[in-house]
Design an enzyme around this catalytic site. Sequence first.
Site, PDB file in Angstrom:
ATOM      1  N   ASP A   1       0.782  -1.412  -0.038  1.00 40.42           N
ATOM      2  CA  ASP A   1       0.087  -0.072  -0.032  1.00 40.42           C
ATOM      3  C   ASP A   1       0.769   1.244  -0.013  1.00 40.42           C
ATOM      4  O   ASP A   1       0.427   2.337   0.521  1.00 40.42           O
ATOM      5  CB  ASP A   1      -0.887  -0.022   1.235  1.00 40.42           C
ATOM      6  CG  ASP A   1      -1.749  -1.344   1.543  1.00 40.42           C
ATOM      7  OD1 ASP A   1      -2.465  -1.587   0.470  1.00 40.42           O
ATOM      8  OD2 ASP A   1      -1.745  -1.785   2.461  1.00 40.42           O
TER       9      ASP A   1
ATOM     10  N   HIS B   1      -4.026  -1.223  -6.437  1.00 42.47           N
ATOM     11  CA  HIS B   1      -3.862  -0.222  -6.815  1.00 42.47           C
ATOM     12  C   HIS B   1      -4.801   0.943  -6.966  1.00 42.47           C
ATOM     13  O   HIS B   1      -5.938   0.747  -7.858  1.00 42.47           O
ATOM     14  CB  HIS B   1      -2.681   0.075  -7.825  1.00 42.47           C
ATOM     15  CG  HIS B   1      -1.582  -1.197  -7.658  1.00 42.47           C
ATOM     16  ND1 HIS B   1      -0.991  -0.757  -6.452  1.00 42.47           N
ATOM     17  CD2 HIS B   1      -1.333  -1.958  -8.211  1.00 42.47           C
ATOM     18  CE1 HIS B   1       0.135  -1.861  -6.575  1.00 42.47           C
ATOM     19  NE2 HIS B   1      -0.163  -2.508  -7.545  1.00 42.47           N
ATOM     20  N   THR B   2      -5.033   1.988  -6.328  1.00 44.00           N
ATOM     21  CA  THR B   2      -5.865   3.248  -6.664  1.00 44.00           C
ATOM     22  C   THR B   2      -5.379   4.371  -7.672  1.00 44.00           C
ATOM     23  O   THR B   2      -4.180   4.938  -6.987  1.00 44.00           O
ATOM     24  CB  THR B   2      -6.672   3.587  -5.731  1.00 44.00           C
ATOM     25  OG1 THR B   2      -7.377   2.463  -4.756  1.00 44.00           O
ATOM     26  CG2 THR B   2      -7.787   4.638  -5.992  1.00 44.00           C
TER      27      THR B   2
ATOM     28  N   ARG C   1       1.534 -29.491  -8.140  1.00 42.72           N
ATOM     29  CA  ARG C   1       1.391 -29.980  -9.384  1.00 42.72           C
ATOM     30  C   ARG C   1       0.191 -30.475  -9.699  1.00 42.72           C
ATOM     31  O   ARG C   1       0.055 -31.196 -10.994  1.00 42.72           O
ATOM     32  CB  ARG C   1       2.409 -30.688  -9.701  1.00 42.72           C
ATOM     33  CG  ARG C   1       4.099 -30.408  -9.529  1.00 42.72           C
ATOM     34  CD  ARG C   1       5.096 -31.018  -9.736  1.00 42.72           C
ATOM     35  NE  ARG C   1       5.305 -32.447  -8.887  1.00 42.72           N
ATOM     36  CZ  ARG C   1       5.614 -32.513  -7.788  1.00 42.72           C
ATOM     37  NH1 ARG C   1       6.118 -31.296  -7.418  1.00 42.72           N
ATOM     38  NH2 ARG C   1       5.682 -33.465  -6.822  1.00 42.72           N
TER      39      ARG C   1
ATOM     40  N   LYS D   1       3.530  10.363  -0.002  1.00 44.73           N
ATOM     41  CA  LYS D   1       2.746  10.860   0.961  1.00 44.73           C
ATOM     42  C   LYS D   1       3.705  11.566   2.040  1.00 44.73           C
ATOM     43  O   LYS D   1       3.200  11.644   3.160  1.00 44.73           O
ATOM     44  CB  LYS D   1       2.026   9.576   1.707  1.00 44.73           C
ATOM     45  CG  LYS D   1       1.043   8.936   0.957  1.00 44.73           C
ATOM     46  CD  LYS D   1      -0.151   8.136   1.687  1.00 44.73           C
ATOM     47  CE  LYS D   1      -1.452   7.756   0.868  1.00 44.73           C
ATOM     48  NZ  LYS D   1      -2.189   6.896   1.586  1.00 44.73           N
TER      49      LYS D   1
END
Length: 522
Positions: A102, A130-131, A232, A419
């Site tokens: 994130d 993902h935004t 498998r 951010k």
Amino acid sequence: MWGAVARHGKTVGAAAAASLVGVGAFNATTSMDPKRSTAVASCESPTVVGLLQEIAQGVSRMETTLGGLKKSSVSSSTNTSGVPSNKNGNGIDVVLGAQWGDEGKGKLVDMLSQEYDVCARVAGGSNAGHTIVANGVKYKFHLLPSGILNPNAQCVIGNGVVIHLPAFLNELDALGEKGISYDGRIKISDRAHIVFDFHQTVDGKMEAKLGRHKIGTTKKGIGPSYASKIQRNGIRVGDLQNWEHFERRFRNLCDHHERAFPGLKIDVEEQLEYYKSIAERVGAMTVDTIEIINEEYAKGSKILVEGANATMLDIDFGTYPYVTSSNPSIGSVLTGLGVSPTKLRGIYGTVKAYCTRVGEGPFPTELDMVEGSVGYHLGHVGAEYGTTTGRGRRCGWLDIPQMKFSCTINGFTSINLTKLDVLTGLPEVKVGKSYKYKGEELKSMPADLQVLSDLEVEYEVMPGWTEDISNVQNFDELPVNAQNYVLRVQELLGVPIRWIGVGPNRLDVIDRGEGWDAANDE
């Protein structure tokens, strides 16, 4: 070596005189800006010719870093091993999560992908999220590379991804409803494994059985699907194109799961009917992506890999067992896309200016989230809710020992610090500078979760800032305290910070330029 001088910014080495008199080792640097970097150049047992070559290379790199001469690109169609090489010197660039996920990888990918010919996913599944906000429209991606918003980019889902086809097709349909054309631009590896609905059911049952010791998975069936792959008895996307083969393997897989998980009931006929109905649509997108990627590389196409999840959730390197079921670190690019290590170029680690984590597991710098606290500020201002699950994220200060571990694993050439704006308004900001356990400083990230839970974090405290930075476009326009924070993080990590996120929108990013990317220091 001289690469260390150029790599971290405006530093000039002064070693020529020492090298010419044959000194066995030397250390000399003169910094134009001591706040920004400290670098040491060293050579052992040098020859005059070797040292002169080092000096010449170092000067060339410093000129590039300081905005001087542009390095020329030298390429040839064939390297010394006789293998066709990339025409224009481009390599495969990679964006990875450097913390617990994130971090804002999709935003950088979206920004970068406008200049790339191919964008790819290589690991994980719909547990990633993902935004992206573009032209006022919000897009949420789980399986598709964020680069799909570039109308000229081919989007590849590599063999290392596990795909829940109903979710994938829903994601495509949602894009179409928003006017995004994707016809002919999406390629799914025929070797990628399928996540079935019963994998998701099993995921939920296994999590519920763990009770208070739960892992904190997204319950998207990722782990059970990878388990089928390793056992498998999994089914690959390419198998859909041979219906008789697919049906036989699907019935066997359902029988295996119903026997392994008493009480699990799978409507086999209904599921087969569904997969038969989508086989043609999926088949139109199913290709040998290994061949395509390597052909694109040989043609000189620019290729960008979008990592999912993050290093500290890596099944090998993360806080096991509180991890995902794949390798969301640099190794997954090779195994999940089918390329050699020599084809990688820039490796970009995405890291928040603080730290968050979703789900269970130790979190050394975690803060209380009560209203009015710093943790509450980070969660509220940063809108810290998971794209995939909607769960609130745990918040804490930036963790330097964890980040150094991530840098070691991945070999980041540059950092994307996101951010930074969320820290605005705090009277002081901290970084977790080191770990101590029983009075001793730890040199690396401990594998023992009890140690990780009990250790003490030593913090470095810096003054905060109150100025709005959301419209800042250049590093020098940031408040001095914000600049100092970025430069201190860069110094502690020893990796240049190129991108700095200053707001939530698509273009709210400061790009300090190619001089802050060690991939250009070759």
